[in-house]
Write a protein that holds these residues in place. Structure first.
Motif, PDB file in Angstrom:
ATOM      1  N   LEU C   7       0.832  -1.203   0.000  1.00  0.00           N
ATOM      2  CA  LEU C   7       0.000   0.000   0.000  1.00  0.00           C
ATOM      3  C   LEU C   7       0.865   1.251   0.000  1.00  0.00           C
ATOM      4  O   LEU C   7       0.572   2.220  -0.718  1.00  0.00           O
ATOM      5  CB  LEU C   7      -0.922  -0.006   1.230  1.00  0.00           C
ATOM      6  CG  LEU C   7      -2.051  -1.030   1.163  1.00  0.00           C
ATOM      7  CD1 LEU C   7      -2.889  -0.962   2.416  1.00  0.00           C
ATOM      8  CD2 LEU C   7      -2.919  -0.755  -0.052  1.00  0.00           C
ATOM      9  N   ILE C   9       3.796   1.591  -1.289  1.00  0.00           N
ATOM     10  CA  ILE C   9       4.357   1.777  -2.632  1.00  0.00           C
ATOM     11  C   ILE C   9       3.301   2.367  -3.558  1.00  0.00           C
ATOM     12  O   ILE C   9       3.589   3.261  -4.369  1.00  0.00           O
ATOM     13  CB  ILE C   9       4.850   0.430  -3.193  1.00  0.00           C
ATOM     14  CG1 ILE C   9       5.919  -0.150  -2.308  1.00  0.00           C
ATOM     15  CG2 ILE C   9       5.379   0.603  -4.591  1.00  0.00           C
ATOM     16  CD1 ILE C   9       7.250   0.412  -2.503  1.00  0.00           C
ATOM     17  N   LEU C  10       2.047   1.882  -3.417  1.00  0.00           N
ATOM     18  CA  LEU C  10       0.989   2.418  -4.282  1.00  0.00           C
ATOM     19  C   LEU C  10       0.795   3.910  -4.025  1.00  0.00           C
ATOM     20  O   LEU C  10       0.634   4.696  -4.968  1.00  0.00           O
ATOM     21  CB  LEU C  10      -0.319   1.663  -4.060  1.00  0.00           C
ATOM     22  CG  LEU C  10      -0.388   0.279  -4.699  1.00  0.00           C
ATOM     23  CD1 LEU C  10      -1.681  -0.408  -4.338  1.00  0.00           C
ATOM     24  CD2 LEU C  10      -0.289   0.396  -6.199  1.00  0.00           C
ATOM     25  N   ILE C  11       0.844   4.293  -2.743  1.00  0.00           N
ATOM     26  CA  ILE C  11       0.666   5.724  -2.421  1.00  0.00           C
ATOM     27  C   ILE C  11       1.796   6.539  -3.051  1.00  0.00           C
ATOM     28  O   ILE C  11       1.567   7.599  -3.660  1.00  0.00           O
ATOM     29  CB  ILE C  11       0.627   5.908  -0.893  1.00  0.00           C
ATOM     30  CG1 ILE C  11      -0.638   5.266  -0.326  1.00  0.00           C
ATOM     31  CG2 ILE C  11       0.651   7.381  -0.524  1.00  0.00           C
ATOM     32  CD1 ILE C  11      -0.648   5.193   1.162  1.00  0.00           C
ATOM     33  N   MET C  13       3.448   5.790  -5.647  1.00  0.00           N
ATOM     34  CA  MET C  13       3.228   5.835  -7.094  1.00  0.00           C
ATOM     35  C   MET C  13       2.261   6.954  -7.452  1.00  0.00           C
ATOM     36  O   MET C  13       2.460   7.659  -8.457  1.00  0.00           O
ATOM     37  CB  MET C  13       2.699   4.495  -7.597  1.00  0.00           C
ATOM     38  CG  MET C  13       3.754   3.439  -7.722  1.00  0.00           C
ATOM     39  SD  MET C  13       2.991   1.858  -7.979  1.00  0.00           S
ATOM     40  CE  MET C  13       3.684   1.406  -9.527  1.00  0.00           C
TER      41      MET C  13
END
Lengths: 113, 354, 91
Positions: C7, C9-11, C13
Motif C-alpha cells: 500500500l 508503494i501504491l501511495i 506511485m
C-alpha cells in the motif's frame, strides 16, 4: 529464531515503506527541481535496499534470494547513476534556479514551419 | 486485497491516458507513455499473466519509448496546433466506442467457466501439454508448439517491418569526396554529436559494467523460457536494448564499428530461415508442418529441440530487426543534424519563403 | 507487513504520477518517471510475495534494466541539438 527473523523482516519493510513515503512527499512538496531530486535520490536507494532486504529475510528459498540480491545490487548501481546523470544534464543545459519555475510549454516554441 | 490493487492500477491507467491526451509537449507525452507501459505491465502481473507482463515491460516500456524518442528528435518536440474542427472525428469515435461497449455486453463475464475460450482448446493445452510437449511453462508450449504457425507469422511480420524500415530510411552514407579541412570539419561534427560519453564518466563506467550483465540476462531469458516467463521475443528485445544503450552512450560511429550492419541484416534473415526450416524438416520427416515430434526418435526430445531452435530463430530476428530499426532512425537523425549545422541558413531561408 | 508495504508503494506511485503530470519542467518529469520505475520494481517484487509466486522476480530485474536504459535515452535525446535549436528560435 523464527520470530526474530519475522520481526526484523517487518522492521526492514516498514522502514523502507516509511522512507518511500517520505521521498514521495518530498517530490510533491519541495519547491524546485534540485531539492526534489535530492529528496528522491537520497531516499530511493536506501528504501529499495530496505524493502529488498526485508523480502530476503521473509523468504527462505535460496534461488529467490539470489534473484533479490541481483535486483539489490543492480539498483544500488543504477539509481545513483541515474540521479547523477539527471542532475548533470540539468546543470549542463543551464537549468538554473531562475528559469526553473517556467513551465516547459513556455520554454519550447511550438514547431511551425 | 488483489482486487484493490487491480482497481488502483486501472485508475492510474485511466488518469495517465487523460493526461497523455491533454498534453501538448510530445517529450512529456513519451515519458507518460513509459509510465503507461510500466503500469500495464504491473497490471498484467497482478492478473497472473506473467509472460505478457514480461513482453510489455521490455517492449512497451523500453524499446518503444526509445524508438519514439529518436523519432521525436527528428520531427520536433511539440504538437501542431489543430486548426480543423474536431466534431466529426469526435462523433465517429464516440459512436464506434459505444458500439464496442454495446458489443461487450454479450461477452461472458470475466473469468466465467462457461466462456468459449475455456471450453474449446484450453482444457487440452492445460491438461495434456505436459505429456505432449513436456515443457513446464504452458505459455511457451502453446506459443512455440501448438500455435507455431501463428508465431511464424509474427516473426515474418517483424522481419517485414525491419525490411520496410530499411528500404524507407536507409541513408546513402555521407559523400567522402570532400578533402582536407572540410572532411576534418565533418569528422569533428561527428565527434561532437557522438561525444556524450566524454561528458559522462560515471555513466560510461557503470554502463560498461552493466552491458555484459544485460547480455547474460538476455541469454538467461532466451533459454529459461521453457521453465519460466520469457522466450525469444523478450530475449531479443533485451539483447537489442543493451546495444541501444551502447550506441547512445558511445556514439553511433563507435557502435557501427562494433556491429556490422550487413551481418545484422544477415542475422535477421537467418532467424526467419531457421524457424521456417524447422517446419520444413518436420514436413520432410513425414509429419505435419511444425510438428516437432518428427525431429527426434523420442517425441518429447523432438519437441524440446524444436522449441529451442525456433526460440533461437525468434530471438535472432527480433534482436537484429530492433537494431536495424534503431540504427536507421538514429542515422537519419544524425544526418539531419549535420545538414542543419552545415546549412542552417539555407534551412532558415526556406522556412522564411514558406 | 507485505500488504502494508504494498500500500505504501501504491501511495508513492500516486505521488510520482502527480509530479509527472504536473511537471512543470522536463527534468521533473524525467525524475518522476525514474522514481516510478524504481517503485514498480519494488511493487512487482512485493506482488510476487503477496500472491505467493516469487518466480515473478525475473520481471523485476527486466524493469530495473529497462528503467535505466530509458532514463539514459531521454537524457541523451533531450540533449540533442534539435531541441536546443527550437529553444533558441523562441528567443
Amino acid at each position: 529464531m523464527d520470530t526474530f527473523i519475522n520481526i526484523s523482516s517487518s522492521v526492514f519493510l516498514l522502514t523502507g515503506s516509511f522512507l518511500c513515503i517520505s521521498g514521495g512527499v518530498g517530490i510533491l512538496r519541495f519547491p524546485d527541481f534540485y531539492t526534489r531530486m535530492h529528496a528522491v535520490g537520497v531516499t530511493e536507494t536506501l528504501a529499495t535496499a530496505m524493502i529488498l532486504i526485508g523480502l530476503m529475510l521473509h523468504n527462505p528459498d535460496f534461488f529467490v534470494d539470489i534473484k533479490l540480491m541481483i535486483i539489490l545490487i543492480m539498483s544500488l548501481f543504477i539509481s545513483p547513476t541515474a540521479s547523477h546523470a539527471l542532475a548533470s544534464a540539468a546543470m549542463r543545459n543551464d537549468f538554473s534556479q531562475k528559469n526553473n519555475e517556467k513551465p516547459d510549454s513556455e520554454q519550447v516554441k511550438p514547431w511551425n514551419p | 486485497m488483489e482486487s484493490l490493487i487491480d482497481i488502483v492500477l486501472l485508475a492510474f491507467l485511466v488518469g495517465i491516458a487523460f493526461a497523455i491526451v491533454w498534453m501538448k509537449d510530445l517529450l512529456a507525452v513519451i515519458m507518460l507513455l513509459g509510465i503507461y507501459g510500466l503500469l500495464s505491465a504491473s497490471f498484467f502481473v497482478a492478473m497472473d499473466a506473467v509472460d505478457v507482463a514480461f513482453t510489455e515491460a521490455s517492449v512497451g516500456a523500453g524499446i518503444s519509448t526509445l524508438l519514439m524518442l529518436v523519432t521525436i528528435a527528428m520531427t520536433g518536440r511539440s504538437e501542431h496546433p489543430v486548426r480543423h474542427k474536431p466534431f466529426l472525428a469526435l462523433a465517429v469515435v464516440i459512436i464506434t466506442g459505444s458500439l464496442l461497449i454495446y458489443g461487450t455486453l454479450d461477452m461472458p463475464y470475466f473469468g466465467s467457466a462457461q466462456a468459449p475460450v475455456h471450453q474449446h482448446v484450453a482444457p487440452r493445452y492445460i491438461n495434456d501439454s505436459i505429456e505432449e510437449v513436456g515443457v513446464p511453462n504452458i505459455v511457451t508450449s502453446v506459443l512455440a508448439s501448438y500455435r507455431a504457425f501463428d508465431t511464424f507469422g509474427e516473426v515474418v511480420v517483424i522481419f517485414t517491418a525491419g525490411m520496410g524500415v530499411l528500404a524507407l530510411l536507409s541513408v546513402v552514407r555521407r559523400p567522402k569526396n570532400t578533402t582536407g579541412d572540410k572532411a576534418r570539419d565533418i569528422a569533428k561534427i561527428d565527434l561532437i554529436n557522438d561525444s556524450m560519453h566524454e561528458q559522462h564518466l560515471v555513466l560510461r563506467i557503470v554502463t560498461k559494467m552493466l552491458i555484459p550483465f544485460i547480455f547474460l540476462y538476455a541469454f538467461y531469458v532466451q533459454f529459461h523460457g521453457d521453465y519460466g516467463p520469457g522466450g525469444g521475443f523478450q530475449a531479443g528485445v533485451i539483447f537489442a536494448s543493451a546495444i541501444f544503450l551502447y550506441a547512445m552512450l558511445f556514439g553511433m560511429s563507435t557502435a557501427r564499428r562494433v556491429i556490422n550492419q550487413s551481418f545484422i541484416q544477415l542475422l535477421a534473415a537467418i532467424g526467419v530461415l531457421l524457424y521456417g526450416s524447422v517446419g520444413v524438416v518436420s514436413l520432410l520427416n513425414g509429419k505435419n508442418f511444425f510438428d516437432y515430434s518428427a525431429l527426434s526418435v523420442d517425441p518429447i526430445a523432438g519437441q524440446h529441440l524444436g522449441i529451442l531452435l525456433i526460440e533461437l530463430g525468434v530471438g535472432c530476428t527480433v534482436a537484429s530487426v530492433m537494431v536495424i530499426i534503431f540504427f536507421s532512425f538514429a542515422d537519419r537523425k544524425d544526418n539531419g543534424q549535420n545538414l542543419e549545422s552545415n546549412g542552417i541558413e539555407n534551412n532558415l531561408k526556406e522556412n522564411n519563403k514558406k | 507487513m507485505l500488504i502494508a508495504a504494498t500500500l505504501a508503494i501504491l501511495i508513492v506511485m500516486v505521488m510520482a504520477i502527480t509530479r509527472g503530470i504536473m511537471g512543470p519542467t522536463l527534468y521533473d518529469r524525467i525524475l518522476a518517471v525514474n522514481m516510478f520505475g524504481t517503485k514498480t520494481v519494488l511493487l512487482i517484487s512485493l506482488l510476487g510475495f503477496v500472491m505467493g509466486r516469487p518466480e515473478f522476480l525475473d520481471i523485476a530485474i527486466v524493469y530495473a534494466l529497462i528503467n535505466f536504459i530509458s532514463v539514459i535515452g531521454v537524457l541523451r535525446y533531450s540533449d540533442s541539438s534539435i531541441f536546443k535549436h527550437s529553444n533558441q528560435q523562441k528567443k
